[in-house]
Write a protein that holds these residues in place. Structure first.
Motif, PDB file in Angstrom:
ATOM      1  N   GLU A   1       0.816  -1.224   0.000  1.00  0.00           N
ATOM      2  CA  GLU A   1       0.000   0.000   0.000  1.00  0.00           C
ATOM      3  C   GLU A   1       0.845   1.267   0.000  1.00  0.00           C
ATOM      4  O   GLU A   1       0.325   2.355  -0.246  1.00  0.00           O
ATOM      5  N   GLY A   2       2.146   1.118   0.321  1.00  0.00           N
ATOM      6  CA  GLY A   2       3.007   2.285   0.458  1.00  0.00           C
ATOM      7  C   GLY A   2       3.019   3.204  -0.759  1.00  0.00           C
ATOM      8  O   GLY A   2       2.906   4.431  -0.603  1.00  0.00           O
ATOM      9  N   PRO A   3       3.168   2.656  -1.974  1.00  0.00           N
ATOM     10  CA  PRO A   3       3.272   3.534  -3.133  1.00  0.00           C
ATOM     11  C   PRO A   3       2.071   4.470  -3.300  1.00  0.00           C
ATOM     12  O   PRO A   3       2.243   5.684  -3.467  1.00  0.00           O
ATOM     13  N   SER A   4       0.866   3.929  -3.219  1.00  0.00           N
ATOM     14  CA  SER A   4      -0.303   4.796  -3.422  1.00  0.00           C
ATOM     15  C   SER A   4      -0.526   5.723  -2.236  1.00  0.00           C
ATOM     16  O   SER A   4      -0.942   6.874  -2.407  1.00  0.00           O
ATOM     17  N   ALA A   5      -0.240   5.231  -1.023  1.00  0.00           N
ATOM     18  CA  ALA A   5      -0.388   6.101   0.156  1.00  0.00           C
ATOM     19  C   ALA A   5       0.555   7.295   0.051  1.00  0.00           C
ATOM     20  O   ALA A   5       0.180   8.433   0.364  1.00  0.00           O
ATOM     21  N   ALA A   6       1.790   7.039  -0.421  1.00  0.00           N
ATOM     22  CA  ALA A   6       2.769   8.130  -0.560  1.00  0.00           C
ATOM     23  C   ALA A   6       2.388   9.068  -1.703  1.00  0.00           C
ATOM     24  O   ALA A   6       2.480  10.294  -1.583  1.00  0.00           O
ATOM     25  N   ALA A   7       1.935   8.478  -2.818  1.00  0.00           N
ATOM     26  CA  ALA A   7       1.576   9.296  -3.986  1.00  0.00           C
ATOM     27  C   ALA A   7       0.406  10.214  -3.668  1.00  0.00           C
ATOM     28  O   ALA A   7       0.339  11.350  -4.157  1.00  0.00           O
TER      29      ALA A   7
END
Ligand code: ZN
Ligand code: ZN
Length: 493
Positions: free
Chosen positions: A200-206
Protein backbone atom coordinates in the motif's frame (compact mmCIF):
# COMPACT_ATOMS: atom_id res chain seq x y z
CA UNK A 1 -13.69 -35.82 -15.01
CA UNK A 2 -13.94 -39.14 -13.26
CA UNK A 3 -15.54 -41.85 -15.33
CA UNK A 4 -15.54 -45.60 -15.32
CA UNK A 5 -15.28 -45.77 -11.56
CA UNK A 6 -17.25 -47.38 -8.84
CA UNK A 7 -19.07 -44.67 -7.02
CA UNK A 8 -20.34 -45.39 -3.58
CA UNK A 9 -23.40 -43.21 -3.72
CA UNK A 10 -25.55 -44.34 -0.89
CA UNK A 11 -23.44 -43.42 2.10
CA UNK A 12 -24.08 -39.85 1.09
CA UNK A 13 -27.63 -40.17 -0.18
CA UNK A 14 -28.77 -42.21 2.76
CA UNK A 15 -26.39 -40.20 4.85
CA UNK A 16 -25.79 -42.65 7.63
CA UNK A 17 -25.65 -46.26 6.42
CA UNK A 18 -22.65 -47.60 4.53
CA UNK A 19 -24.44 -49.27 1.68
CA UNK A 20 -22.49 -49.08 -1.56
CA UNK A 21 -23.93 -49.14 -5.05
CA UNK A 22 -21.64 -49.64 -8.01
CA UNK A 23 -22.19 -47.18 -10.80
CA UNK A 24 -19.66 -48.27 -13.39
CA UNK A 25 -19.02 -45.72 -16.09
CA UNK A 26 -21.15 -43.05 -14.53
CA UNK A 27 -20.31 -39.60 -13.30
CA UNK A 28 -22.59 -38.77 -10.45
CA UNK A 29 -22.77 -35.29 -9.08
CA UNK A 30 -22.68 -36.05 -5.42
CA UNK A 31 -22.09 -32.91 -3.60
CA UNK A 32 -20.91 -32.87 -0.05
CA UNK A 33 -22.84 -29.63 0.26
CA UNK A 34 -26.07 -31.38 -0.60
CA UNK A 35 -25.49 -33.75 2.25
CA UNK A 36 -24.59 -30.92 4.57
CA UNK A 37 -28.14 -29.68 4.48
CA UNK A 38 -28.73 -32.14 7.28
CA UNK A 39 -28.53 -30.37 10.60
CA UNK A 40 -25.39 -31.15 12.58
CA UNK A 41 -22.23 -32.45 10.92
CA UNK A 42 -21.31 -36.06 11.41
CA UNK A 43 -18.07 -37.04 13.05
CA UNK A 44 -15.65 -38.33 10.46
CA UNK A 45 -12.44 -40.16 11.16
CA UNK A 46 -10.07 -42.54 9.44
CA UNK A 47 -10.51 -46.30 9.84
CA UNK A 48 -7.96 -48.48 11.62
CA UNK A 49 -6.79 -49.89 8.30
CA UNK A 50 -6.31 -46.37 6.92
CA UNK A 51 -4.32 -45.30 10.00
CA UNK A 52 -2.06 -48.34 9.69
CA UNK A 53 -1.46 -47.59 6.02
CA UNK A 54 -0.82 -43.92 6.86
CA UNK A 55 1.96 -44.86 9.28
CA UNK A 56 3.56 -46.96 6.55
CA UNK A 57 3.11 -44.08 4.09
CA UNK A 58 4.84 -41.69 6.49
CA UNK A 59 7.84 -44.02 6.77
CA UNK A 60 8.07 -44.51 3.01
CA UNK A 61 7.99 -40.74 2.47
CA UNK A 62 10.91 -40.32 4.87
CA UNK A 63 12.92 -42.78 2.75
CA UNK A 64 12.16 -41.20 -0.63
CA UNK A 65 14.51 -38.81 -2.43
CA UNK A 66 11.99 -38.12 -5.19
CA UNK A 67 10.85 -34.69 -4.00
CA UNK A 68 14.39 -33.34 -3.73
CA UNK A 69 15.30 -34.77 -7.13
CA UNK A 70 12.22 -33.20 -8.74
CA UNK A 71 12.88 -29.86 -7.06
CA UNK A 72 16.44 -29.96 -8.38
CA UNK A 73 15.07 -30.81 -11.82
CA UNK A 74 12.57 -27.94 -12.05
CA UNK A 75 15.12 -25.45 -10.75
CA UNK A 76 17.70 -26.67 -13.26
CA UNK A 77 15.51 -27.28 -16.30
CA UNK A 78 13.21 -24.28 -15.83
CA UNK A 79 14.45 -21.91 -13.10
CA UNK A 80 12.50 -18.71 -12.38
CA UNK A 81 8.87 -18.71 -13.51
CA UNK A 82 7.61 -15.16 -13.25
CA UNK A 83 4.06 -14.76 -14.59
CA UNK A 84 4.05 -14.14 -18.33
CA UNK A 85 7.75 -14.89 -18.80
CA UNK A 86 9.32 -17.62 -20.90
CA UNK A 87 10.07 -19.47 -17.65
CA UNK A 88 6.37 -19.41 -16.76
CA UNK A 89 5.47 -21.22 -19.99
CA UNK A 90 8.37 -23.62 -19.52
CA UNK A 91 7.20 -24.36 -15.97
CA UNK A 92 3.69 -25.21 -17.19
CA UNK A 93 5.14 -27.61 -19.77
CA UNK A 94 7.52 -29.12 -17.21
CA UNK A 95 4.82 -29.86 -14.65
CA UNK A 96 2.37 -31.15 -17.29
CA UNK A 97 5.02 -33.55 -18.61
CA UNK A 98 6.14 -34.62 -15.13
CA UNK A 99 2.61 -35.41 -13.96
CA UNK A 100 2.04 -37.38 -17.16
CA UNK A 101 5.30 -39.29 -16.81
CA UNK A 102 4.45 -40.16 -13.19
CA UNK A 103 1.15 -41.71 -14.27
CA UNK A 104 -1.28 -39.03 -13.08
CA UNK A 105 -4.67 -39.11 -14.85
CA UNK A 106 -6.60 -36.35 -16.58
CA UNK A 107 -3.52 -34.12 -16.83
CA UNK A 108 -4.62 -30.78 -18.21
CA UNK A 109 -3.62 -27.11 -18.41
CA UNK A 110 -6.70 -24.85 -18.34
CA UNK A 111 -5.84 -21.37 -19.55
CA UNK A 112 -5.24 -18.50 -17.16
CA UNK A 113 -4.57 -14.97 -18.45
CA UNK A 114 -1.75 -13.35 -16.46
CA UNK A 115 -0.05 -9.94 -16.34
CA UNK A 116 3.39 -9.58 -17.86
CA UNK A 117 5.55 -7.10 -16.03
CA UNK A 118 9.17 -6.78 -17.07
CA UNK A 119 11.64 -5.87 -14.36
CA UNK A 120 14.31 -4.13 -16.39
CA UNK A 121 16.99 -2.51 -14.27
CA UNK A 122 16.82 -0.63 -11.02
CA UNK A 123 19.34 1.47 -9.18
CA UNK A 124 19.18 3.43 -5.95
CA UNK A 125 21.93 5.67 -4.67
CA UNK A 126 22.49 8.22 -1.97
CA UNK A 127 23.67 11.42 -3.62
CA UNK A 128 24.27 13.38 -0.41
CA UNK A 129 25.55 13.74 2.26
CA UNK A 130 27.66 10.56 1.79
CA UNK A 131 27.30 9.15 -1.74
CA UNK A 132 26.64 5.43 -1.82
CA UNK A 133 25.25 2.86 -4.28
CA UNK A 134 22.71 0.54 -2.74
CA UNK A 135 21.57 -2.99 -3.53
CA UNK A 136 18.10 -2.61 -5.00
CA UNK A 137 15.25 -4.46 -6.67
CA UNK A 138 12.20 -2.84 -8.24
CA UNK A 139 8.99 -3.83 -6.49
CA UNK A 140 6.87 -5.99 -8.76
CA UNK A 141 4.43 -3.92 -10.79
CA UNK A 142 6.37 -0.68 -10.36
CA UNK A 143 6.27 1.80 -13.20
CA UNK A 144 9.58 3.02 -14.58
CA UNK A 145 11.20 6.35 -13.85
CA UNK A 146 12.23 8.92 -16.48
CA UNK A 147 15.42 7.95 -18.31
CA UNK A 148 17.64 9.93 -15.92
CA UNK A 149 15.84 8.71 -12.84
CA UNK A 150 14.37 10.79 -10.04
CA UNK A 151 16.49 12.73 -7.57
CA UNK A 152 14.77 13.99 -4.43
CA UNK A 153 15.13 14.40 -0.67
CA UNK A 154 14.11 11.50 1.54
CA UNK A 155 11.46 11.49 4.21
CA UNK A 156 11.54 8.49 6.54
CA UNK A 157 8.46 6.82 8.06
CA UNK A 158 7.99 3.48 9.81
CA UNK A 159 4.87 2.34 8.03
CA UNK A 160 1.70 3.40 6.21
CA UNK A 161 -0.19 4.70 9.26
CA UNK A 162 2.84 6.82 10.24
CA UNK A 163 2.98 8.22 6.71
CA UNK A 164 -0.70 9.06 6.78
CA UNK A 165 -0.16 11.07 9.96
CA UNK A 166 2.11 13.47 8.03
CA UNK A 167 0.98 16.64 6.31
CA UNK A 168 1.15 16.98 2.55
CA UNK A 169 3.94 19.58 2.72
CA UNK A 170 6.12 17.10 4.60
CA UNK A 171 5.86 14.58 1.77
CA UNK A 172 5.27 16.47 -1.46
CA UNK A 173 8.12 16.21 -4.00
CA UNK A 174 10.02 13.71 -1.82
CA UNK A 175 10.91 10.04 -1.94
CA UNK A 176 9.32 8.26 1.02
CA UNK A 177 11.47 5.69 2.80
CA UNK A 178 9.55 3.00 4.71
CA UNK A 179 11.79 1.76 7.54
CA UNK A 180 9.57 -0.94 9.11
CA UNK A 181 11.37 -4.19 9.92
CA UNK A 182 10.16 -7.73 9.33
CA UNK A 183 10.03 -9.69 12.56
CA UNK A 184 11.37 -13.24 12.42
CA UNK A 185 8.51 -15.60 13.29
CA UNK A 186 7.83 -19.29 12.93
CA UNK A 187 4.32 -18.81 11.59
CA UNK A 188 5.17 -16.07 9.08
CA UNK A 189 3.08 -13.45 10.89
CA UNK A 190 6.01 -10.99 10.94
CA UNK A 191 5.86 -10.85 7.16
CA UNK A 192 2.11 -10.31 7.21
CA UNK A 193 2.53 -7.24 9.41
CA UNK A 194 5.45 -5.71 7.51
CA UNK A 195 4.21 -6.25 3.97
CA UNK A 196 1.69 -3.43 4.06
CA UNK A 197 4.44 -0.88 3.30
CA UNK A 198 5.24 -2.67 0.06
CA UNK A 199 1.64 -3.28 -0.98
CA UNK A 200 0.00 0.00 0.00
CA UNK A 201 3.01 2.29 0.46
CA UNK A 202 3.27 3.53 -3.13
CA UNK A 203 -0.30 4.80 -3.42
CA UNK A 204 -0.39 6.10 0.16
CA UNK A 205 2.77 8.13 -0.56
CA UNK A 206 1.58 9.30 -3.99
CA UNK A 207 -1.68 10.54 -2.46
CA UNK A 208 0.43 12.95 -0.37
CA UNK A 209 2.46 14.09 -3.39
CA UNK A 210 5.55 11.84 -3.09
CA UNK A 211 7.49 11.17 -6.32
CA UNK A 212 8.74 7.68 -5.42
CA UNK A 213 9.15 5.23 -2.57
CA UNK A 214 11.93 3.03 -1.27
CA UNK A 215 11.35 0.36 1.36
CA UNK A 216 13.54 -1.60 3.71
CA UNK A 217 13.24 -5.10 2.23
CA UNK A 218 10.30 -7.10 3.56
CA UNK A 219 12.51 -9.92 4.77
CA UNK A 220 14.81 -11.00 7.58
CA UNK A 221 18.15 -11.46 5.81
CA UNK A 222 21.15 -9.54 7.10
CA UNK A 223 22.92 -10.20 3.82
CA UNK A 224 23.20 -7.60 1.13
CA UNK A 225 20.29 -8.88 -0.95
CA UNK A 226 17.02 -7.13 -1.69
CA UNK A 227 13.59 -8.80 -1.50
CA UNK A 228 11.04 -8.09 -4.23
CA UNK A 229 7.26 -8.71 -4.18
CA UNK A 230 4.19 -6.93 -5.48
CA UNK A 231 2.61 -3.57 -4.91
CA UNK A 232 -1.00 -2.55 -5.50
CA UNK A 233 -1.63 0.81 -7.15
CA UNK A 234 -4.94 2.36 -6.14
CA UNK A 235 -7.02 3.54 -9.07
CA UNK A 236 -7.46 6.97 -7.52
CA UNK A 237 -3.79 7.69 -6.81
CA UNK A 238 -0.97 8.74 -9.17
CA UNK A 239 1.44 5.89 -9.95
CA UNK A 240 4.95 6.40 -8.63
CA UNK A 241 7.99 4.10 -8.91
CA UNK A 242 8.89 1.82 -6.00
CA UNK A 243 12.05 -0.07 -5.04
CA UNK A 244 13.31 -2.17 -2.13
CA UNK A 245 16.85 -1.97 -0.73
CA UNK A 246 18.65 -4.68 1.24
CA UNK A 247 18.53 -4.59 5.03
CA UNK A 248 22.23 -3.59 5.42
CA UNK A 249 21.68 -0.78 2.90
CA UNK A 250 18.58 0.29 4.82
CA UNK A 251 20.67 0.41 8.02
CA UNK A 252 23.26 2.54 6.27
CA UNK A 253 20.60 4.90 4.89
CA UNK A 254 19.18 5.31 8.41
CA UNK A 255 22.65 6.15 9.78
CA UNK A 256 22.96 8.85 7.15
CA UNK A 257 19.51 10.20 8.07
CA UNK A 258 20.52 10.16 11.74
CA UNK A 259 23.41 12.50 10.92
CA UNK A 260 20.86 15.28 10.76
CA UNK A 261 22.11 16.41 7.35
CA UNK A 262 19.62 16.49 4.47
CA UNK A 263 19.71 13.18 2.57
CA UNK A 264 19.20 13.23 -1.19
CA UNK A 265 18.76 10.06 -3.20
CA UNK A 266 18.41 9.12 -6.84
CA UNK A 267 16.33 6.17 -8.06
CA UNK A 268 16.11 4.81 -11.56
CA UNK A 269 13.82 2.01 -12.77
CA UNK A 270 13.31 0.74 -16.33
CA UNK A 271 10.43 -1.66 -15.51
CA UNK A 272 7.37 -1.73 -17.74
CA UNK A 273 4.13 -3.60 -18.37
CA UNK A 274 3.70 -5.68 -21.52
CA UNK A 275 0.36 -7.06 -22.80
CA UNK A 276 -1.20 -9.90 -20.81
CA UNK A 277 -0.14 -13.43 -21.63
CA UNK A 278 -1.78 -16.88 -21.67
CA UNK A 279 -0.53 -19.08 -18.85
CA UNK A 280 -2.26 -22.04 -17.19
CA UNK A 281 -3.14 -23.89 -14.05
CA UNK A 282 -1.63 -27.38 -14.24
CA UNK A 283 -3.79 -30.23 -12.93
CA UNK A 284 -3.37 -33.99 -12.59
CA UNK A 285 -5.29 -36.63 -10.65
CA UNK A 286 -5.09 -39.89 -8.78
CA UNK A 287 -8.58 -41.31 -9.35
CA UNK A 288 -10.30 -42.48 -6.18
CA UNK A 289 -12.23 -45.69 -5.63
CA UNK A 290 -15.67 -45.70 -4.01
CA UNK A 291 -15.72 -41.92 -3.31
CA UNK A 292 -14.01 -40.94 -6.56
CA UNK A 293 -16.52 -38.21 -7.23
CA UNK A 294 -15.18 -36.26 -4.25
CA UNK A 295 -11.89 -34.40 -4.48
CA UNK A 296 -9.01 -33.82 -2.12
CA UNK A 297 -7.09 -30.92 -3.66
CA UNK A 298 -3.40 -30.40 -2.89
CA UNK A 299 -1.16 -27.86 -4.53
CA UNK A 300 1.17 -24.92 -4.58
CA UNK A 301 1.73 -22.06 -7.00
CA UNK A 302 3.85 -22.71 -10.03
CA UNK A 303 4.88 -19.12 -10.74
CA UNK A 304 7.76 -17.47 -8.88
CA UNK A 305 9.74 -14.28 -8.70
CA UNK A 306 12.61 -13.80 -11.09
CA UNK A 307 15.75 -12.92 -9.08
CA UNK A 308 16.14 -16.47 -7.69
CA UNK A 309 15.18 -19.86 -9.10
CA UNK A 310 11.75 -20.12 -7.46
CA UNK A 311 12.85 -23.11 -5.39
CA UNK A 312 11.28 -22.46 -1.98
CA UNK A 313 8.63 -20.06 -3.32
CA UNK A 314 6.96 -22.06 -4.52
CA UNK A 315 8.65 -24.86 -6.41
CA UNK A 316 8.86 -26.71 -3.11
CA UNK A 317 5.10 -26.42 -2.58
CA UNK A 318 4.24 -27.83 -5.98
CA UNK A 319 6.74 -30.65 -5.55
CA UNK A 320 5.54 -31.47 -2.01
CA UNK A 321 1.97 -31.73 -3.34
CA UNK A 322 3.00 -33.93 -6.26
CA UNK A 323 5.18 -36.20 -4.13
CA UNK A 324 2.51 -36.53 -1.43
CA UNK A 325 -0.13 -37.51 -3.97
CA UNK A 326 2.14 -39.98 -5.73
CA UNK A 327 3.10 -41.70 -2.47
CA UNK A 328 -0.54 -41.85 -1.35
CA UNK A 329 -1.55 -43.38 -4.67
CA UNK A 330 0.67 -46.38 -4.02
CA UNK A 331 -0.91 -47.31 -0.68
CA UNK A 332 -3.29 -50.15 0.12
CA UNK A 333 -6.12 -49.57 0.64
CA UNK A 334 -6.20 -47.20 -2.37
CA UNK A 335 -7.35 -43.63 -1.71
CA UNK A 336 -11.16 -43.54 -1.78
CA UNK A 337 -11.50 -39.95 -2.89
CA UNK A 338 -9.83 -38.53 -5.99
CA UNK A 339 -6.59 -36.73 -5.15
CA UNK A 340 -6.11 -33.75 -7.42
CA UNK A 341 -2.73 -32.00 -7.67
CA UNK A 342 -2.66 -28.40 -8.88
CA UNK A 343 0.07 -25.91 -9.72
CA UNK A 344 -1.71 -22.55 -9.57
CA UNK A 345 -0.79 -19.88 -12.11
CA UNK A 346 0.36 -16.45 -11.03
CA UNK A 347 -0.07 -16.26 -7.29
CA UNK A 348 2.54 -13.53 -6.95
CA UNK A 349 0.91 -10.94 -9.22
CA UNK A 350 -2.63 -11.30 -7.97
CA UNK A 351 -3.82 -14.91 -7.56
CA UNK A 352 -4.93 -15.29 -11.20
CA UNK A 353 -4.96 -19.09 -11.10
CA UNK A 354 -6.61 -19.21 -7.68
CA UNK A 355 -9.57 -17.19 -8.96
CA UNK A 356 -9.76 -18.93 -12.33
CA UNK A 357 -9.85 -22.44 -10.86
CA UNK A 358 -13.23 -22.27 -9.06
CA UNK A 359 -14.61 -20.21 -11.96
CA UNK A 360 -13.64 -23.02 -14.35
CA UNK A 361 -15.04 -25.66 -12.02
CA UNK A 362 -18.39 -24.00 -11.37
CA UNK A 363 -20.35 -24.23 -8.15
CA UNK A 364 -21.36 -27.85 -8.59
CA UNK A 365 -17.78 -29.05 -8.96
CA UNK A 366 -16.46 -26.78 -6.23
CA UNK A 367 -18.94 -28.52 -3.94
CA UNK A 368 -17.31 -31.86 -4.83
CA UNK A 369 -14.12 -30.67 -3.10
CA UNK A 370 -14.06 -32.47 0.24
CA UNK A 371 -10.81 -30.83 1.38
CA UNK A 372 -8.15 -28.51 -0.01
CA UNK A 373 -4.57 -27.87 1.09
CA UNK A 374 -1.62 -25.84 -0.15
CA UNK A 375 2.11 -25.69 0.58
CA UNK A 376 3.45 -22.16 0.12
CA UNK A 377 5.85 -21.32 2.93
CA UNK A 378 9.13 -22.93 1.94
CA UNK A 379 10.67 -26.38 2.04
CA UNK A 380 9.95 -27.40 5.59
CA UNK A 381 9.83 -28.81 8.11
CA UNK A 382 6.15 -28.88 9.02
CA UNK A 383 5.91 -27.82 12.66
CA UNK A 384 2.16 -27.67 13.26
CA UNK A 385 -1.01 -29.21 11.91
CA UNK A 386 -3.93 -26.80 11.69
CA UNK A 387 -7.15 -26.90 9.72
CA UNK A 388 -10.42 -25.22 9.05
CA UNK A 389 -13.04 -27.96 9.01
CA UNK A 390 -16.50 -28.32 10.56
CA UNK A 391 -15.93 -28.93 14.29
CA UNK A 392 -17.46 -32.38 14.11
CA UNK A 393 -14.75 -33.41 11.62
CA UNK A 394 -11.88 -32.58 14.01
CA UNK A 395 -11.31 -36.30 14.81
CA UNK A 396 -9.88 -36.61 11.28
CA UNK A 397 -7.28 -33.95 12.16
CA UNK A 398 -6.53 -35.80 15.39
CA UNK A 399 -5.97 -39.00 13.39
CA UNK A 400 -3.56 -37.23 11.06
CA UNK A 401 -1.80 -35.63 13.99
CA UNK A 402 -1.35 -38.93 15.84
CA UNK A 403 0.38 -40.29 12.74
CA UNK A 404 2.85 -37.40 12.32
CA UNK A 405 3.36 -36.31 15.92
CA UNK A 406 6.65 -38.21 16.12
CA UNK A 407 8.00 -35.98 13.30
CA UNK A 408 7.89 -32.98 15.64
CA UNK A 409 4.47 -31.73 14.54
CA UNK A 410 2.34 -29.86 17.07
CA UNK A 411 -1.44 -29.80 17.02
CA UNK A 412 -2.74 -26.41 15.87
CA UNK A 413 -6.16 -24.77 15.75
CA UNK A 414 -9.26 -25.10 13.61
CA UNK A 415 -9.17 -21.52 12.30
CA UNK A 416 -6.44 -21.73 9.67
CA UNK A 417 -7.18 -21.25 6.00
CA UNK A 418 -3.93 -22.73 4.73
CA UNK A 419 -2.67 -20.77 1.73
CA UNK A 420 -3.51 -17.70 -0.33
CA UNK A 421 -4.52 -19.71 -3.40
CA UNK A 422 -7.21 -21.49 -1.37
CA UNK A 423 -9.04 -18.27 -0.45
CA UNK A 424 -11.60 -18.38 -3.29
CA UNK A 425 -12.41 -22.05 -2.53
CA UNK A 426 -12.63 -21.47 1.21
CA UNK A 427 -15.01 -18.59 0.65
CA UNK A 428 -17.28 -21.11 -1.07
CA UNK A 429 -17.17 -23.36 1.98
CA UNK A 430 -14.43 -25.85 1.09
CA UNK A 431 -12.76 -27.18 4.27
CA UNK A 432 -8.97 -26.82 4.44
CA UNK A 433 -6.19 -28.82 6.02
CA UNK A 434 -3.17 -26.71 6.88
CA UNK A 435 0.12 -28.43 7.67
CA UNK A 436 2.16 -25.36 8.67
CA UNK A 437 5.66 -25.08 7.22
CA UNK A 438 8.25 -23.54 9.53
CA UNK A 439 8.84 -19.98 8.33
CA UNK A 440 11.64 -19.10 10.79
CA UNK A 441 14.30 -18.88 8.06
CA UNK A 442 12.03 -18.65 5.03
CA UNK A 443 11.99 -14.85 4.94
CA UNK A 444 15.78 -14.76 4.74
CA UNK A 445 15.55 -15.97 1.15
CA UNK A 446 11.94 -15.22 0.13
CA UNK A 447 11.73 -13.24 -3.15
CA UNK A 448 15.52 -12.83 -3.30
CA UNK A 449 18.35 -14.02 -5.54
CA UNK A 450 19.09 -16.56 -2.79
CA UNK A 451 15.97 -18.63 -3.45
CA UNK A 452 18.11 -21.50 -4.68
CA UNK A 453 18.40 -25.26 -4.17
CA UNK A 454 21.31 -24.71 -1.77
CA UNK A 455 18.85 -23.34 0.80
CA UNK A 456 16.83 -26.58 0.88
CA UNK A 457 17.56 -29.21 3.53
CA UNK A 458 16.67 -32.61 2.00
CA UNK A 459 15.69 -34.08 5.40
CA UNK A 460 13.26 -31.23 6.12
CA UNK A 461 11.77 -31.58 2.67
CA UNK A 462 11.20 -35.31 3.25
CA UNK A 463 9.53 -34.60 6.57
CA UNK A 464 7.23 -32.08 4.84
CA UNK A 465 6.30 -34.57 2.13
CA UNK A 466 5.57 -37.17 4.82
CA UNK A 467 3.17 -34.85 6.69
CA UNK A 468 1.40 -33.74 3.51
CA UNK A 469 1.19 -37.34 2.26
CA UNK A 470 -0.42 -38.55 5.49
CA UNK A 471 -2.82 -35.57 5.43
CA UNK A 472 -3.80 -36.16 1.80
CA UNK A 473 -4.20 -39.89 2.27
CA UNK A 474 -6.29 -39.78 5.44
CA UNK A 475 -8.45 -36.98 3.99
CA UNK A 476 -9.05 -39.22 1.01
CA UNK A 477 -9.81 -42.24 3.21
CA UNK A 478 -12.10 -40.75 5.87
CA UNK A 479 -15.76 -41.67 5.90
CA UNK A 480 -18.27 -38.98 4.93
CA UNK A 481 -20.21 -36.98 4.27
CA UNK A 482 -17.79 -34.07 4.47
CA UNK A 483 -19.66 -30.92 5.37
CA UNK A 484 -18.96 -27.33 4.29
CA UNK A 485 -17.39 -24.68 6.52
CA UNK A 486 -19.12 -21.41 7.23
CA UNK A 487 -18.12 -18.96 4.52
CA UNK A 488 -16.23 -15.79 5.34
CA UNK A 489 -16.59 -13.25 2.56
CA UNK A 490 -13.67 -11.10 3.77
CA UNK A 491 -11.21 -13.74 4.95
CA UNK A 492 -7.81 -13.41 3.31
CA UNK A 493 -5.80 -16.30 4.67
ZN1 ZN B 1 6.01 -15.29 -3.07
ZN1 ZN C 1 4.43 -18.17 -2.53
Amino acid sequence: LVTGVQTCALPILLARKAVCVLLAGATVALSAATASAANGAKTIEPSKAALQAAAQLRDRALQSNDAYDWLAAISTEVGPRQAGSRGDAAGVAWLRDKLTALGFSNVRTPEVIVPHWVRGEASFEVVAPYPQNMVTLAIGGSIGTPEDGITAPVVMVQDVPALQALKREQVEGKIVYFAGRTERTRDGSGYGKAVRSRQEGPSAAATLGAVGIVIRSIGTSNNRIAHTGTLTYNIGAPRIPAVAISNPDANLLERQLASGKPVNVRMRVTARDLPQVRSANVIGEIPGTDLANEIVLVGGHLDSWDPGFGVQDDGAGVIIAMAAAKLAANMEPKPRRTIRVIGFANEEFGLSGAFKYPADEGKENVDRHAFAMEADLGAGPVWKLSARVPDAHWPLILGIHRTVKNLGVELGDNKTGGGSDLGPLRRQGVPTLAPALDATHYFDIHHTPNDTLEQVDPAKLKQSVAVFAVSVYLAAMANGPVERIATEPNARN
